[in-house]
Design an enzyme around this catalytic site. Structure first.
Site, mmCIF file in Angstrom:
data_model
loop_
_atom_site.group_PDB
_atom_site.id
_atom_site.type_symbol
_atom_site.label_atom_id
_atom_site.label_comp_id
_atom_site.label_asym_id
_atom_site.label_seq_id
_atom_site.Cartn_x
_atom_site.Cartn_y
_atom_site.Cartn_z
ATOM 1 N N HIS A 11 0.857 -1.186 0.000
ATOM 2 C CA HIS A 11 0.000 0.000 0.000
ATOM 3 C C HIS A 11 0.902 1.249 0.000
ATOM 4 C CE1 HIS A 11 -2.369 3.167 1.982
ATOM 5 N NE2 HIS A 11 -3.413 2.594 1.438
ATOM 6 N N ASN B 178 1.182 3.800 1.753
ATOM 7 C CA ASN B 178 1.697 4.258 3.048
ATOM 8 C C ASN B 178 2.821 3.378 3.586
ATOM 9 O OD1 ASN B 178 -0.191 6.235 2.972
ATOM 10 N ND2 ASN B 178 -1.350 5.559 4.759
ATOM 11 N N LYS B 179 3.015 2.205 3.014
ATOM 12 C CA LYS B 179 4.014 1.278 3.551
ATOM 13 C C LYS B 179 5.421 1.684 3.093
ATOM 14 C CE LYS B 179 0.668 -0.711 5.591
ATOM 15 N NZ LYS B 179 -0.411 -1.413 5.022
ATOM 16 N N ASN B 180 6.449 1.035 3.658
ATOM 17 C CA ASN B 180 7.828 1.476 3.369
ATOM 18 C C ASN B 180 8.252 1.232 1.922
ATOM 19 O OD1 ASN B 180 7.551 1.741 6.127
ATOM 20 N ND2 ASN B 180 9.688 1.204 6.542
#
Ligand SMILES: *Cc1c(COP(=O)(O)O)cnc(C)c1O
Length: 386
Positions: free
Chosen positions: A190, A192-194
């Site tokens: 997603h 927002n993930k790293n």
């Protein structure tokens, strides 16, 4: 390697709590895929899966179009369904428990350790019943859950483990990358993930799992053979990753270690700034200091009671600082209350879930941004007498 992309003029004023870093090489790569004549699952998906496999120490990996569906498919591969129980944490993104319901099983929550905010592994054993099939820990904010104790319980009690490692790409446990060892591990890409593929996820498979089964659950249960043969013997879904998304994910994977190094630096800067402001002594709970283990997916504080979270968020926003809530406890959502969960069931998750606040942390942040957040937070907290 190119530098993290520079924020545009507007974002110099407003600092969001997160923002993806997409480099020009990735953008050019996506354009190439779009022009190639093959844009859905194909060569880039395979290349992405191979790169992920290398990243996770040679284990078998399959990519999907979300981190949610990866977990659902892992549960289906394990035959989890009606009458089964899955032990997990109430303090996670709701997907963690929703997938258990989706396969017809029952989530059994175990309260968190308020210091780590992860599943309190010391409480797991008491929650095991003859119906328990799977332990589903979450590595919240990228901080690995207590994996030695968890895998010891699983081995002794004959249970499987599905790690919800959605937030933990690049996190390590005793020097080993999360996902490079253990049972099933699920990651999310997603935005927002790293590391992101816009939407997407991957499942790291244990040796006894059949990657072909994962593929059939991923695409309508289809099995192909010979030149023109096709059969369907199970109900599969539509969970394949497009090559456009895989190209984005592959480009991100090349840089995830660099991104995580930058996140660790920024987290260290937060600790330095917050220590100077004595936030700990003023009743603000800082995250655990274990930079060697966490990929610092999020930097989360827990506010003291005098500083109501909604008002703190509004006042931070007025000062140009974004913040987020990750997460309200799952068992208090109406769907879960209907299953019998109630306030008071998991007091640590309820207290932390009501006051936890995610501060800006992403690789494109400049050094001065940390000070900006610290000054704004200090001023807002003072307004509440903290
Ligand atoms: C993001 C996330 C998921 C779901 O991943 P998606 O790719 O959004 O489906 C699951 N669990 C946790 C803990 C997450 O943070």
């Amino acid at each position: 390697m190119s530098a993290p992309s520079q924020p545009d003029a507007a974002s110099v004023e407003f600092l969001p709590f997160t923002r993806p870093t997409i480099d020009e090489a990735t953008i050019a790569g996506v354009v190439e895929v779009l022009r190639s004549g093959w844009i859905t699952t194909g060569p880039w998906n395979t290349r992405f899966e191979q790169a992920l496999s290398e990243y996770f120490g040679g284990r078998t990996v399959r990519a999907f179009n979300s981190g949610t569906v990866t977990m659902e498919i892992a549960l289906r591969m394990l035959g989890v369904g009606e009458g089964d129980e899955v032990i997990t944490t109430p303090l996670s993104w709701v997907a963690t428990a929703n997938v258990v319901l989706a396969v017809g099983a029952r989530p059994v929550f175990v309260d968190i350790d308020p210091a780590t905010r992860n599943l309190d592994v010391a409480r797991v054993e008491a929650a095991i019943t003859p119906r328990t099939r799977v332990l589903l820990p979450v590595h919240l904010a990228g901080l690995p859950c207590e994996l030695d104790a968890l895998y010891e319980i699983a081995a002794r009690r004959g249970l499987r483990v599905l790690e919800d490692a959605a937030q933990a790409i690049g996190s390590t446990w005793r020097g080993r990358r999360v996902g490079s060892f253990g049972d099933f591990a699920s990651f999310s890409f997603h935005p927002n993930k790293n590391a992101t593929s816009i939407e997407g996820g991957c499942l790291v498979l244990p040796e006894d799992a059949d990657p072909g089964l994962a593929e059939r659950y991923r695409l309508q249960g289809v099995r192909r053979f010979g030149v023109d043969g096709m059969d369907v013997d199970l109900v599969g879904g539509k969970a394949n990753l497009t090559d456009v998304a895989a190209r984005v994910g592959w480009g991100q994977l090349q840089r995830v270690e660099e991104f995580n190094t930058r996140r660790r630096e920024l987290a260290a800067d937060y600790f330095e700034a917050f220590d100077a402001l004595r936030l700990g002594e003023r009743g603000v709970q800082l995250p655990p200091r274990s930079p060697q283990d966490s990929n610092w997916h999020m930097f989360q504080i827990v506010l003291p009671a005098q500083a109501p979270r909604a008002q703190v968020m509004e006042r931070l926003k007025a000062r140009g600082i974004g913040s987020g809530v990750h997460y309200p406890p799952i068992h208090l959502f109406s769907l879960y209350r209907k299953l019998g969960f109630a306030p008071g069931d998991f007091p640590h998750a309820e207290r932390v879930g009501a006051a936890i606040l995610t501060l800006p942390l992403f690789p494109g942040m400049r050094d001065g941004d940390i000070d900006r957040v610290a000054q704004a937070l200090d001023a807002v907290l003072r307004e509440f007498g903290v």
